[in-house]
Design a protein around this motif. Structure first.
Motif, PDB file in Angstrom:
ATOM      1  N   GLY A  82      -4.529  -0.420  -2.789  1.00 27.74           N
ATOM      2  CA  GLY A  82      -4.327   0.247  -4.067  1.00 27.74           C
ATOM      3  C   GLY A  82      -4.547  -0.711  -5.214  1.00 27.74           C
ATOM      4  O   GLY A  82      -4.781  -1.911  -5.026  1.00 27.74           O
ATOM      5  N   LEU A  83      -4.452  -0.193  -6.449  1.00 28.16           N
ATOM      6  CA  LEU A  83      -4.715  -1.025  -7.615  1.00 28.16           C
ATOM      7  C   LEU A  83      -3.784  -2.223  -7.685  1.00 28.16           C
ATOM      8  O   LEU A  83      -4.219  -3.346  -7.938  1.00 28.16           O
ATOM      9  CB  LEU A  83      -4.579  -0.173  -8.887  1.00 28.16           C
ATOM     10  CG  LEU A  83      -4.755  -0.912 -10.220  1.00 28.16           C
ATOM     11  CD1 LEU A  83      -6.111  -1.596 -10.302  1.00 28.16           C
ATOM     12  CD2 LEU A  83      -4.543   0.052 -11.383  1.00 28.16           C
ATOM     13  N   GLY A  84      -2.496  -1.998  -7.469  1.00 30.08           N
ATOM     14  CA  GLY A  84      -1.552  -3.103  -7.538  1.00 30.08           C
ATOM     15  C   GLY A  84      -1.846  -4.187  -6.514  1.00 30.08           C
ATOM     16  O   GLY A  84      -1.828  -5.375  -6.833  1.00 30.08           O
ATOM     17  N   HIS A  88      -2.958  -8.093  -7.217  1.00 30.59           N
ATOM     18  CA  HIS A  88      -2.204  -9.187  -6.594  1.00 30.59           C
ATOM     19  C   HIS A  88      -3.115 -10.090  -5.766  1.00 30.59           C
ATOM     20  O   HIS A  88      -3.023 -11.324  -5.850  1.00 30.59           O
ATOM     21  CB  HIS A  88      -1.100  -8.612  -5.709  1.00 30.59           C
ATOM     22  CG  HIS A  88      -0.438  -9.628  -4.834  1.00 30.59           C
ATOM     23  ND1 HIS A  88       0.381 -10.633  -5.315  1.00 30.59           N
ATOM     24  CD2 HIS A  88      -0.513  -9.816  -3.476  1.00 30.59           C
ATOM     25  CE1 HIS A  88       0.807 -11.376  -4.323  1.00 30.59           C
ATOM     26  NE2 HIS A  88       0.273 -10.909  -3.193  1.00 30.59           N
ATOM     27  N   GLU A  89      -3.998  -9.487  -4.984  1.00 27.32           N
ATOM     28  CA  GLU A  89      -4.897 -10.283  -4.140  1.00 27.32           C
ATOM     29  C   GLU A  89      -5.843 -11.137  -4.987  1.00 27.32           C
ATOM     30  O   GLU A  89      -6.128 -12.297  -4.656  1.00 27.32           O
ATOM     31  CB  GLU A  89      -5.693  -9.360  -3.217  1.00 27.32           C
ATOM     32  CG  GLU A  89      -4.872  -8.686  -2.132  1.00 27.32           C
ATOM     33  CD  GLU A  89      -4.354  -9.664  -1.094  1.00 27.32           C
ATOM     34  OE1 GLU A  89      -5.003 -10.705  -0.883  1.00 27.32           O
ATOM     35  OE2 GLU A  89      -3.287  -9.396  -0.505  1.00 27.32           O
ATOM     36  N   ALA A  90      -6.354 -10.587  -6.090  1.00 30.92           N
ATOM     37  CA  ALA A  90      -7.261 -11.348  -6.949  1.00 30.92           C
ATOM     38  C   ALA A  90      -6.538 -12.529  -7.587  1.00 30.92           C
ATOM     39  O   ALA A  90      -7.055 -13.659  -7.623  1.00 30.92           O
ATOM     40  CB  ALA A  90      -7.856 -10.439  -8.022  1.00 30.92           C
ATOM     41  N   ALA A 156       3.368   3.064  -9.937  1.00 25.14           N
ATOM     42  CA  ALA A 156       2.538   4.255 -10.120  1.00 25.14           C
ATOM     43  C   ALA A 156       1.659   4.035 -11.338  1.00 25.14           C
ATOM     44  O   ALA A 156       2.130   4.151 -12.475  1.00 25.14           O
ATOM     45  CB  ALA A 156       3.413   5.487 -10.297  1.00 25.14           C
ATOM     46  N   TYR A 157       0.409   3.669 -11.107  1.00 25.04           N
ATOM     47  CA  TYR A 157      -0.498   3.368 -12.218  1.00 25.04           C
ATOM     48  C   TYR A 157      -1.074   4.654 -12.794  1.00 25.04           C
ATOM     49  O   TYR A 157      -1.221   5.654 -12.110  1.00 25.04           O
ATOM     50  CB  TYR A 157      -1.598   2.424 -11.745  1.00 25.04           C
ATOM     51  CG  TYR A 157      -1.056   1.082 -11.333  1.00 25.04           C
ATOM     52  CD1 TYR A 157      -0.763   0.116 -12.285  1.00 25.04           C
ATOM     53  CD2 TYR A 157      -0.788   0.795 -10.000  1.00 25.04           C
ATOM     54  CE1 TYR A 157      -0.232  -1.110 -11.919  1.00 25.04           C
ATOM     55  CE2 TYR A 157      -0.260  -0.423  -9.625  1.00 25.04           C
ATOM     56  CZ  TYR A 157       0.027  -1.375 -10.585  1.00 25.04           C
ATOM     57  OH  TYR A 157       0.567  -2.583 -10.218  1.00 25.04           O
TER      58      TYR A 157
END
Length: 219
Positions: A82-84, A88-90, A156-157
């Motif tokens: 997901g976006l979050g 975080h990974e980037a 929740a984006y």
């Protein structure tokens, strides 16, 4: 302080980028507008004392991003569900390279200036985390000194409380916080109307908007 910037984006593909503007712009014009935003961001990043990286959604021809961001040290695909998790990974990937602070920003930011980014890094000199709010209740920028998945887990984006919810997560994690300056992003036709009155003269976005006024239906 060794600092890094991440532009978090996707390749400008007609019909797959800036689609919320498609009621008033064609898919091709949406992609052209996104390209103009990216070129302006690349110019802004060149005025900031930080290494630049680009994290892209793996769709379309990502190699165009290498042409738009020639100063980027790396252009790499986003990973995660997901976006979050992808943000975080980037951040984790770049911070692992030995940077003392890292600021990740979106790409729908034609009003972004070097002062926004410089202020974000200044905030990180005094704090562990920073967020740059947008008018719709979200944020356009997040900066950290160390990875912290708790800021992104379960968020929740796309709702009007993203900034406040993330700020609550920052505080719950015990991180020191300083805000970055607000900046408007461009997501919907009303944002485009406002942009026409505030866009920087001479920017890639300003030049494109002058042509879109003639080529497209007025939003």
């Amino acid at each position: 302080m060794k600092r890094a910037l991440i532009c978090f984006t996707r390749p400008p593909v007609p019909g797959r980028t800036k689609t919320r503007l498609m009621p008033c712009l064609s898919g091709e014009s949406c992609a052209a507008l996104h390209t103009a935003f990216l070129r302006d961001i690349a110019a802004v990043c060149g005025r900031v004392d930080a290494d630049l990286y680009v994290a892209f959604a793996p769709e379309g021809d990502w190699r165009v991003l290498e042409e738009i961001f020639p100063a980027a040290l790396d252009v790499f695909p986003q990973t995660g569900e997901g976006l979050g998790e992808r943000m975080h990974e980037a951040l984790s990937r770049v911070l692992a390279l030995g940077y003392e602070s890292c600021v990740l920003m979106g790409s729908d930011l034609p009003e972004l200036t070097a002062d926004h980014l410089t202020a974000a890094f200044a905030a990180l000199e005094e704090a562990d985390a920073t967020l740059g709010p947008t008018a719709d209740g979200g944020y356009y920028l997040v900066g950290l000194k160390k990875p912290c998945y708790a800021l992104f887990a379960g968020q929740a984006y796309g709702c009007a409380s993203v900034y406040e919810n993330t700020l609550a997560a920052v505080r719950a994690a015990g991180l020191r916080f300083r805000p970055a300056p607000p900046c408007r992003d461009v997501d919907v036709p009303e944002d485009l109307r406002l942009l026409r009155g505030t866009v920087r003269p001479g920017s890639h976005t300003a030049r494109l908007l002058n042509t879109l006024q003639w080529e497209e239906n007025d939003p």
